[in-house]
Design an enzyme around this catalytic site. Sequence first.
Site, PDB file in Angstrom:
ATOM      1  N   LYS A 188     -40.027 -12.112 -24.580  1.00 35.13           N
ATOM      2  CA  LYS A 188     -40.779 -12.688 -23.601  1.00 35.13           C
ATOM      3  C   LYS A 188     -40.464 -14.200 -23.337  1.00 35.13           C
ATOM      4  CE  LYS A 188     -44.370  -9.194 -23.440  1.00 35.13           C
ATOM      5  NZ  LYS A 188     -43.861  -8.404 -24.538  1.00 35.13           N
ATOM      6  N   GLU A 208     -50.836 -17.515 -24.845  1.00 35.16           N
ATOM      7  CA  GLU A 208     -51.076 -17.413 -23.447  1.00 35.16           C
ATOM      8  C   GLU A 208     -52.383 -17.557 -22.894  1.00 35.16           C
ATOM      9  OE1 GLU A 208     -48.451 -14.493 -21.317  1.00 35.16           O
ATOM     10  OE2 GLU A 208     -50.348 -13.856 -20.889  1.00 35.16           O
ATOM     11  N   HIS A 260     -56.031  -2.926 -23.473  1.00 37.92           N
ATOM     12  CA  HIS A 260     -55.034  -3.211 -22.798  1.00 37.92           C
ATOM     13  C   HIS A 260     -54.005  -2.001 -22.748  1.00 37.92           C
ATOM     14  CE1 HIS A 260     -55.832  -7.484 -23.212  1.00 37.92           C
ATOM     15  NE2 HIS A 260     -55.935  -7.395 -24.476  1.00 37.92           N
ATOM     16  N   ARG A 266     -37.343  -0.576 -17.397  1.00 40.44           N
ATOM     17  CA  ARG A 266     -37.253   0.949 -17.540  1.00 40.44           C
ATOM     18  C   ARG A 266     -38.176   1.676 -16.336  1.00 40.44           C
ATOM     19  NH1 ARG A 266     -42.709   1.025 -19.014  1.00 40.44           N
ATOM     20  NH2 ARG A 266     -43.201  -0.423 -20.588  1.00 40.44           N
TER      21      ARG A 266
END
Lengths: 502, 502, 165, 165
Positions: free
Chosen positions: B116, B201, B236, B293
């Site tokens: 990431k 984050e 999530h 993907r």
Amino acid sequence: MFNKVLVANRGEIAVRIIRACRELGIDTVAVFSEADRRALHVRFADEAYLLGPAPSRESYLRADKIMDIARKANVDAIHPGYGFLAERESFSAMCEEAGIAFIGPKPSSIAAMGDKAEARATVIKAGVPVVPGTEDVGNLTDDELFAKAPEIGFPLLIKATAGGGGKGMREVTSLEEMPTLLASARREAESAFGDGNVYLEKLIIDARHIEIQILADKHGNVIHLGERECSLQRRHQKLLEEALSSALDDELRAKMGALAVKAAKSVDYVNAGTIEFLLDKNKNFYFLEMNTRLQVEHPVTEMVTGIDIVKEQLRIARGRPLSYTQDEVQFNGHAIECRVNAEDPYNNFMPSTGRITHSLLPTGPGVRVDTGVYPGFEITPFYDPMIAKLIVWGETRAQAILRMRRALEEYRIIGVRTNIPFHQTMMDSHRFMGGQYDTRFVEERFSMEDAAENRQDFSEVAAILATLVEHHETEVSSQFVQRNERDASNWRWVSRWERMHR
Amino acid sequence: MFNKVLVANRGEIAVRIIRACRELGIDTVAVFSEADRRALHVRFADEAYLLGPAPSRESYLRADKIMDIARKANVDAIHPGYGFLAERESFSAMCEEAGIAFIGPKPSSIAAMGDKAEARATVIKAGVPVVPGTEDVGNLTDDELFAKAPEIGFPLLIKATAGGGGKGMREVTSLEEMPTLLASARREAESAFGDGNVYLEKLIIDARHIEIQILADKHGNVIHLGERECSLQRRHQKLLEEALSSALDDELRAKMGALAVKAAKSVDYVNAGTIEFLLDKNKNFYFLEMNTRLQVEHPVTEMVTGIDIVKEQLRIARGRPLSYTQDEVQFNGHAIECRVNAEDPYNNFMPSTGRITHSLLPTGPGVRVDTGVYPGFEITPFYDPMIAKLIVWGETRAQAILRMRRALEEYRIIGVRTNIPFHQTMMDSHRFMGGQYDTRFVEERFSMEDAAENRQDFSEVAAILATLVEHHETEVSSQFVQRNERDASNWRWVSRWERMHR
Amino acid sequence: MKYVATVEGKDFLVDIIDEKHVSVNGKTYEIDFVTVSGQPVYSLIADGMSHESYIARGDDGWQVLLRGRLYPVVVEDEREKRLRAAAGGGIAEGGEFNLKAPMPGLVVAVPVEDGQEIKKGQVLIILESMKMQNELKSPRDGKVSRIKVKAGESVEQKQALLSVV
Amino acid sequence: MKYVATVEGKDFLVDIIDEKHVSVNGKTYEIDFVTVSGQPVYSLIADGMSHESYIARGDDGWQVLLRGRLYPVVVEDEREKRLRAAAGGGIAEGGEFNLKAPMPGLVVAVPVEDGQEIKKGQVLIILESMKMQNELKSPRDGKVSRIKVKAGESVEQKQALLSVV
């Protein structure tokens, strides 16, 4: 919109209509025969009322009982589906009298199109071409028909005046065989429609059966949704339909569409409806009949136009204008429908009855199944053998065929025999792939065996499979008594073979 | 095209890929764990090979075994699906070395987007906005993270560097609770990905999770297929997705689409892929991550664009140019997908396992089901709990919601608990109907009980039903011994209650 | 254990070696054979090839429905088959034909009489079921005998209707 | 036969008059009640209204899943219920809580110790199943007792994990 609609039908079409109502927030009332207590339409409806014993005459054809239920349940409208009461002028009239909307045409339109002779006369006046025959003459005696036959010329067709769906229909190639065929046609027509009258019609050779879907509202708007190709038939029963047809181009489509609209207007038609044509090799076409109701094969049109025909029917019956103008009707891709019947394609398509013990529906992209059955449901001999419609959409006809092949391969129905192998064989047939077929193709130029020869031979695998089953059945039966004693608790869940190897 | 493709996955996505291959005339090779011998992907594939015991690490994650099978079966290509090996750089590289096409991006693109931090750095360079955080800094120790946290400001998110699907993710509202949450996030990341590294984050408030589907070929063509709205999540995990999103207009769609294309180009991306964004109330959006993907929720995009994403993936991997230009991508209607999980919504969404004894799939117009299960199949605890995706299409969002409601009502799965009641409750929720929701909606402002209050109460019917079952169980159990003796032959087929009343 | 499986006139010598191996005409396959969900639906993986089949017992052997095609298979113990061949076997041709109702339905007509000489393909009974009239025809020339039903009667599946001798 | 059915605190007096009639709080319904395909799926038509329901036995009564909503229903013989009420019944509050595995899985962590005082909502066990970590929490304040598992262990569904006393 309506608050509550009674669905005067059974099977897949009752389920189809209930779905449309539910998606419009309309309550639904199902009716059922004693054989259908556990049918899917009863399970899905908000209300359900028993009509009577299994035979249609004592249940789904009992207009009087259905009207009583409609009044008692206080419905706003009745949808008749197809078959049963859908094309009974008297039923439409009964609804009108009761102040209940009939989701179909006025009695006068049904009358005008229901009697084939009158229908022909009407459309001829409107400038629509028809097949030469005795239809317009009125009901004739056997002797009169024998006299007329040579005038029309052989081969010709005997057709039931009140008919539909191929019942009471016979093909005649010579005067000698006509008496026998006439008698059997009258007998079948009498049994199916309570009316033994028949007429003669010239048999168009190498013809395709093309039908135009129309929608007509109460404000005089009539549009068509293009054609369906319905030439693949057996004993005059449709087996497979496509939209659009590879035999038409845009110009012919526009021409036939315009004439279909004209035919509908000639009887002040209101509702969804279908104009059936025969199309010959030279692109001449002849009006056959009008079906004043929803057709079995309506989904292929829905798939290529994106228009929900049942929802439009409800809208029309409510008195609202059509949701679409002719210009807004666009065709996208290609759709095919296979009618899945409880019939054994390896035994002359004999109807098959029994309990469906296991079933796997094909799903995934571009696949739709309309059905009224499920695992555990019993297929009885009382109603027609169609148990599901498998419909696929593809960007092109070739892609639709490949997708149908895939879907047919996935479809498992255990407990009754079905004609799925017939459809699989058809999908592999070169003539079908090439779009080169007419209404005689299935009966005259198609056989399960010939077509199968193009396919890979799995005899060796079949030999292994059968031997393994035989072997384990024999082995297990000799061990079964002992095992049974200490292990009877869960034999519902595992097969003998599995239990043996645990 | 390819002759033979190995599908390195299980469940609904393996079935989905096999379907696409079959429709392209490509042979398929399935791989399976011991728990999946009877799984649908094994039943449908042309070839099937055992990988190993049930746990993923011993089966579906065994890249070495899969490569051996691929070589032995002589396949041209491998499709990894999603999850398992789909985003492993090493697996893509192994395929490359073996001369087998990997239906996915090059190893370097996976590497660039898989980490990431590197992904953020890359897209920042390409001019794509990102959420403030520590991602670009590299892996930090706990103490370094404690120091950085106040700079970013609370609330913030701890996220797994190697992560995806919400695993190893924790929300932190204050410095005090951070140590515990950090430890559990690292633990979960370690267990899920074999990598305990995490980053921080900023938490965007009232955010929507919007993702853009892109397609990129080997000739430098990159297009986007519009967005999916994926804000409805719990822990999530996405639960429900829509295409398109009611939060975007054409202008914003074009802008986000263009940036997504830019992000894909920045890593020389080839394959279908997804760029995830957070979109705040003021229409500011931030790059979250790229999924290199096929996504679980790809069908909603297929429904509104008519483009078969899996078939395009195969085409791209074969080296052919995309079938569509950006201008040819048109959006038609609205699609919704509900993920059907084996979870009990009345018991804190606890996973549920067991054998599916009965199942009825919703079908009919506008409904698609992608699933890998069937009646008789056993749901084991080894894999993720998603057992089906129910996807509907409607001319408008309102019609799609009504259709989804209808389809959910039809769907029956007996044998395991599912979250279908959750989706039904969601469809009835006024906020969902109004399109007013964000990523916190399910967890903070939605409860099964509150939402149910808007709905009709059927307590009285429930009381009758339970009493009838109790009554008949009691009655029958007292009669059962006698009946059993003379009537044991067919007790598999009829319930005790039915038998009693025969 | 050795068997001979006959598929459309072709013989396969199938040897079930053990649970995981069979040989067919000398070629050995590694197999994995299971039923699916307790139904007569079988999944066979033979040397990696995955086959699914619905297998039912028919009148003269097994009916194997495989990839949309029906394969009738007669399986015999190899020893049994050899013995029968040695005995100069062969089932008598032209035996009595007993017409049974292929499905429940209503007899619409019986267009033949007891003792009547008939040709192969001639209609013996018209049976209505599922709204269709089905003509039941004679599989050979012969003489009608023992008519057990008349028009208007309902019949059950497999009920004896008449014989052709 | 008279029963009292309790749904979310509300009592319904249900009288099963005969096979075709029940009354609820004095109102009589004409009913038609059958199972569907041998499964615990029931179809009830009551005065024309068609209802389909999946009904399973739960820990304390029936769980009736009806139109996407779960109704827990306790059914008692009316006489039984009256007797229990007369005896001043009522189940003891605050009994021992025995935590059982709600599904098969792997114990990831046991963040409590034997004898530890805990609060309602506190995590007792972290169990991994279907790739998700599930936190099993205490339904009340109490003291941890009889921990029977440790991290890394696999457990079966309903296996006893620990108790809160």
